[in-house]
Design a protein around this motif. Structure first.
Motif, PDB file in Angstrom:
ATOM      1  N   SER A 183     -16.127 -60.479 -30.883  1.00 50.29           N
ATOM      2  CA  SER A 183     -14.731 -60.519 -31.326  1.00 50.29           C
ATOM      3  C   SER A 183     -14.493 -59.710 -32.602  1.00 50.29           C
ATOM      4  CB  SER A 183     -14.266 -61.958 -31.522  1.00 50.29           C
ATOM      5  OG  SER A 183     -15.005 -62.583 -32.558  1.00 50.29           O
ATOM      6  N   THR A 184     -15.534 -59.500 -33.415  1.00 48.67           N
ATOM      7  CA  THR A 184     -15.346 -58.710 -34.632  1.00 48.67           C
ATOM      8  C   THR A 184     -15.151 -57.228 -34.339  1.00 48.67           C
ATOM      9  OG1 THR A 184     -17.725 -58.413 -34.996  1.00 48.67           O
ATOM     10  CG2 THR A 184     -16.690 -60.352 -36.017  1.00 48.67           C
ATOM     11  N   ALA A 185     -15.371 -56.828 -33.090  1.00 47.29           N
ATOM     12  CA  ALA A 185     -15.167 -55.431 -32.694  1.00 47.29           C
ATOM     13  C   ALA A 185     -13.685 -55.073 -32.612  1.00 47.29           C
ATOM     14  CB  ALA A 185     -15.868 -55.139 -31.370  1.00 47.29           C
ATOM     15  N   GLN A 186     -12.810 -56.019 -32.945  1.00 47.88           N
ATOM     16  CA  GLN A 186     -11.390 -55.692 -33.059  1.00 47.88           C
ATOM     17  C   GLN A 186     -11.185 -54.695 -34.191  1.00 47.88           C
ATOM     18  OE1 GLN A 186      -9.207 -59.351 -33.483  1.00 47.88           O
ATOM     19  NE2 GLN A 186      -9.598 -59.976 -31.379  1.00 47.88           N
ATOM     20  N   ASP A 187     -12.073 -54.745 -35.162  1.00 43.76           N
ATOM     21  CA  ASP A 187     -12.027 -53.790 -36.266  1.00 43.76           C
ATOM     22  C   ASP A 187     -12.397 -52.402 -35.728  1.00 43.76           C
ATOM     23  OD1 ASP A 187     -12.148 -52.917 -39.140  1.00 43.76           O
ATOM     24  OD2 ASP A 187     -14.245 -52.600 -38.573  1.00 43.76           O
ATOM     25  N   PRO A 188     -11.523 -51.393 -35.928  1.00 37.30           N
ATOM     26  CA  PRO A 188     -11.813 -50.066 -35.384  1.00 37.30           C
ATOM     27  C   PRO A 188     -13.125 -49.469 -35.888  1.00 37.30           C
ATOM     28  CG  PRO A 188      -9.544 -50.188 -36.158  1.00 37.30           C
ATOM     29  CD  PRO A 188     -10.218 -51.447 -36.596  1.00 37.30           C
ATOM     30  N   GLY A 189     -13.484 -49.745 -37.127  1.00 45.72           N
ATOM     31  CA  GLY A 189     -14.747 -49.225 -37.651  1.00 45.72           C
ATOM     32  C   GLY A 189     -15.947 -49.813 -36.939  1.00 45.72           C
ATOM     33  N   LEU A 190     -15.915 -51.124 -36.696  1.00 50.57           N
ATOM     34  CA  LEU A 190     -17.023 -51.771 -35.990  1.00 50.57           C
ATOM     35  C   LEU A 190     -17.060 -51.338 -34.521  1.00 50.57           C
ATOM     36  CD1 LEU A 190     -19.401 -53.681 -36.248  1.00 50.57           C
ATOM     37  CD2 LEU A 190     -17.868 -55.559 -35.681  1.00 50.57           C
ATOM     38  N   ALA A 191     -15.894 -51.199 -33.914  1.00 50.57           N
ATOM     39  CA  ALA A 191     -15.842 -50.718 -32.523  1.00 50.57           C
ATOM     40  C   ALA A 191     -16.451 -49.318 -32.436  1.00 50.57           C
ATOM     41  CB  ALA A 191     -14.401 -50.717 -32.013  1.00 50.57           C
ATOM     42  N   SER A 192     -16.166 -48.479 -33.419  1.00 50.11           N
ATOM     43  CA  SER A 192     -16.735 -47.127 -33.441  1.00 50.11           C
ATOM     44  C   SER A 192     -18.254 -47.175 -33.583  1.00 50.11           C
ATOM     45  CB  SER A 192     -16.130 -46.314 -34.592  1.00 50.11           C
ATOM     46  OG  SER A 192     -14.744 -46.146 -34.403  1.00 50.11           O
ATOM     47  N   GLN A 193     -18.744 -48.106 -34.413  1.00 48.17           N
ATOM     48  CA  GLN A 193     -20.196 -48.251 -34.564  1.00 48.17           C
ATOM     49  C   GLN A 193     -20.840 -48.637 -33.237  1.00 48.17           C
ATOM     50  OE1 GLN A 193     -21.382 -50.784 -37.833  1.00 48.17           O
ATOM     51  NE2 GLN A 193     -19.840 -49.883 -39.180  1.00 48.17           N
ATOM     52  N   TYR A 194     -20.210 -49.575 -32.530  1.00 49.91           N
ATOM     53  CA  TYR A 194     -20.734 -49.973 -31.222  1.00 49.91           C
ATOM     54  C   TYR A 194     -20.810 -48.770 -30.282  1.00 49.91           C
ATOM     55  CZ  TYR A 194     -21.197 -55.092 -31.273  1.00 49.91           C
ATOM     56  OH  TYR A 194     -21.625 -56.375 -31.491  1.00 49.91           O
ATOM     57  N   LEU A 195     -19.730 -47.988 -30.242  1.00 54.87           N
ATOM     58  CA  LEU A 195     -19.703 -46.850 -29.320  1.00 54.87           C
ATOM     59  C   LEU A 195     -20.761 -45.813 -29.690  1.00 54.87           C
ATOM     60  CD1 LEU A 195     -15.852 -46.548 -28.851  1.00 54.87           C
ATOM     61  CD2 LEU A 195     -17.522 -47.395 -27.181  1.00 54.87           C
ATOM     62  N   CYS A 196     -20.954 -45.584 -30.984  1.00 52.47           N
ATOM     63  CA  CYS A 196     -22.016 -44.666 -31.417  1.00 52.47           C
ATOM     64  C   CYS A 196     -23.396 -45.204 -31.053  1.00 52.47           C
ATOM     65  CB  CYS A 196     -21.933 -44.432 -32.924  1.00 52.47           C
ATOM     66  SG  CYS A 196     -20.530 -43.421 -33.423  1.00 52.47           S
ATOM     67  N   ALA A 197     -23.566 -46.520 -31.216  1.00 48.95           N
ATOM     68  CA  ALA A 197     -24.844 -47.135 -30.864  1.00 48.95           C
ATOM     69  C   ALA A 197     -25.114 -47.016 -29.364  1.00 48.95           C
ATOM     70  CB  ALA A 197     -24.861 -48.603 -31.298  1.00 48.95           C
ATOM     71  N   VAL A 198     -24.065 -47.129 -28.561  1.00 57.09           N
ATOM     72  CA  VAL A 198     -24.228 -46.987 -27.114  1.00 57.09           C
ATOM     73  C   VAL A 198     -24.688 -45.570 -26.778  1.00 57.09           C
ATOM     74  CG1 VAL A 198     -22.969 -46.910 -24.917  1.00 57.09           C
ATOM     75  CG2 VAL A 198     -22.632 -48.832 -26.477  1.00 57.09           C
ATOM     76  N   VAL A 199     -24.111 -44.582 -27.419  1.00 55.87           N
ATOM     77  CA  VAL A 199     -24.529 -43.192 -27.185  1.00 55.87           C
ATOM     78  C   VAL A 199     -25.989 -43.022 -27.587  1.00 55.87           C
ATOM     79  CG1 VAL A 199     -24.184 -40.787 -27.878  1.00 55.87           C
ATOM     80  CG2 VAL A 199     -22.208 -42.232 -27.377  1.00 55.87           C
ATOM     81  N   GLY A 200     -26.357 -43.554 -28.750  1.00 54.30           N
ATOM     82  CA  GLY A 200     -27.755 -43.479 -29.175  1.00 54.30           C
ATOM     83  C   GLY A 200     -28.682 -44.187 -28.206  1.00 54.30           C
ATOM     84  N   PHE A 201     -28.235 -45.323 -27.700  1.00 57.79           N
ATOM     85  CA  PHE A 201     -29.020 -46.086 -26.721  1.00 57.79           C
ATOM     86  C   PHE A 201     -29.236 -45.262 -25.448  1.00 57.79           C
ATOM     87  CE2 PHE A 201     -29.615 -49.228 -23.384  1.00 57.79           C
ATOM     88  CZ  PHE A 201     -30.447 -50.168 -23.965  1.00 57.79           C
ATOM     89  N   LEU A 202     -28.148 -44.650 -24.957  1.00 51.40           N
ATOM     90  CA  LEU A 202     -28.254 -43.839 -23.736  1.00 51.40           C
ATOM     91  C   LEU A 202     -29.168 -42.631 -23.945  1.00 51.40           C
ATOM     92  CD1 LEU A 202     -24.537 -43.895 -22.511  1.00 51.40           C
ATOM     93  CD2 LEU A 202     -26.501 -45.007 -21.417  1.00 51.40           C
ATOM     94  N   LEU A 203     -29.028 -41.963 -25.078  1.00 53.80           N
ATOM     95  CA  LEU A 203     -29.894 -40.814 -25.356  1.00 53.80           C
ATOM     96  C   LEU A 203     -31.344 -41.254 -25.504  1.00 53.80           C
ATOM     97  CD1 LEU A 203     -27.867 -38.625 -27.885  1.00 53.80           C
ATOM     98  CD2 LEU A 203     -28.448 -38.092 -25.517  1.00 53.80           C
ATOM     99  N   GLY A 204     -31.548 -42.390 -26.138  1.00 50.34           N
ATOM    100  CA  GLY A 204     -32.909 -42.893 -26.317  1.00 50.34           C
ATOM    101  C   GLY A 204     -33.607 -43.190 -25.005  1.00 50.34           C
ATOM    102  N   GLN A 205     -32.834 -43.556 -23.980  1.00 47.80           N
ATOM    103  CA  GLN A 205     -33.415 -43.869 -22.672  1.00 47.80           C
ATOM    104  C   GLN A 205     -33.734 -42.635 -21.833  1.00 47.80           C
ATOM    105  OE1 GLN A 205     -30.444 -46.549 -21.005  1.00 47.80           O
ATOM    106  NE2 GLN A 205     -31.800 -48.283 -21.389  1.00 47.80           N
ATOM    107  N   GLN A 206     -33.247 -41.462 -22.260  1.00 47.99           N
ATOM    108  CA  GLN A 206     -33.457 -40.261 -21.465  1.00 47.99           C
ATOM    109  C   GLN A 206     -34.902 -39.781 -21.553  1.00 47.99           C
ATOM    110  OE1 GLN A 206     -30.942 -39.173 -19.411  1.00 47.99           O
ATOM    111  NE2 GLN A 206     -30.071 -41.061 -20.228  1.00 47.99           N
ATOM    112  N   ASP A 207     -35.411 -39.298 -20.433  1.00 44.20           N
ATOM    113  CA  ASP A 207     -36.765 -38.759 -20.381  1.00 44.20           C
ATOM    114  C   ASP A 207     -36.678 -37.257 -20.648  1.00 44.20           C
ATOM    115  OD1 ASP A 207     -39.476 -38.512 -20.006  1.00 44.20           O
ATOM    116  OD2 ASP A 207     -39.330 -38.416 -17.814  1.00 44.20           O
ATOM    117  N   MET A 208     -36.701 -36.908 -21.916  1.00 39.63           N
ATOM    118  CA  MET A 208     -36.656 -35.497 -22.317  1.00 39.63           C
ATOM    119  C   MET A 208     -37.346 -35.373 -23.663  1.00 39.63           C
ATOM    120  SD  MET A 208     -32.634 -35.007 -23.552  1.00 39.63           S
ATOM    121  CE  MET A 208     -31.892 -35.382 -21.994  1.00 39.63           C
ATOM    122  N   PRO A 209     -37.757 -34.170 -23.998  1.00 40.06           N
ATOM    123  CA  PRO A 209     -38.432 -33.975 -25.290  1.00 40.06           C
ATOM    124  C   PRO A 209     -37.532 -34.377 -26.461  1.00 40.06           C
ATOM    125  CG  PRO A 209     -38.679 -32.028 -23.895  1.00 40.06           C
ATOM    126  CD  PRO A 209     -37.695 -32.939 -23.215  1.00 40.06           C
TER     127      PRO A 209
END
Length: 99
Positions: free
Chosen positions: A23-49
């Protein structure tokens, strides 16, 4: 990069999902952090150098900056220009300049 179908509706739905999760993701700054973390998570899962991942992350960061600036510019252009109210009274003393 591919052409994206970014819309206010899509962003609102993504934010709703985040708020359902935290529920604290109502804050736009925290929502942005979540979205950035998701991108980092997805990139981290990729099998590439690691160097390729870093390069992709840099490209995505530059793309994010471009989108942010574009949206901000559109928002500013759409906002009405605030003009100061014309003065209803004025007072001053004018003295001719000495030459």
């Amino acid at each position: 990069m591919s052409e994206l179908k970014l819309s206010t509706e899509l962003v609102d739905k993504l934010r709703q999902v985040l708020v359902e999760h935290d529920s604290t993701a109502q804050d736009p700054g925290l929502a942005s952090q979540y979205l950035c973390a998701v991108v980092g998570f997805l990139l981290g899962q990729q099998d590439m150098p690691a160097a390729q991942k870093s390069q992709l992350q840099e490209q995505l960061s530059a793309f994010m900056l471009h989108v942010m600036n574009d949206v901000d510019s559109q928002r500013q252009q759409a906002a009405p220009v605030a003009r100061p109210a014309a003065p209803t009274e004025a007072f001053g003393i004018w003295k001719p300049g000495m030459s």
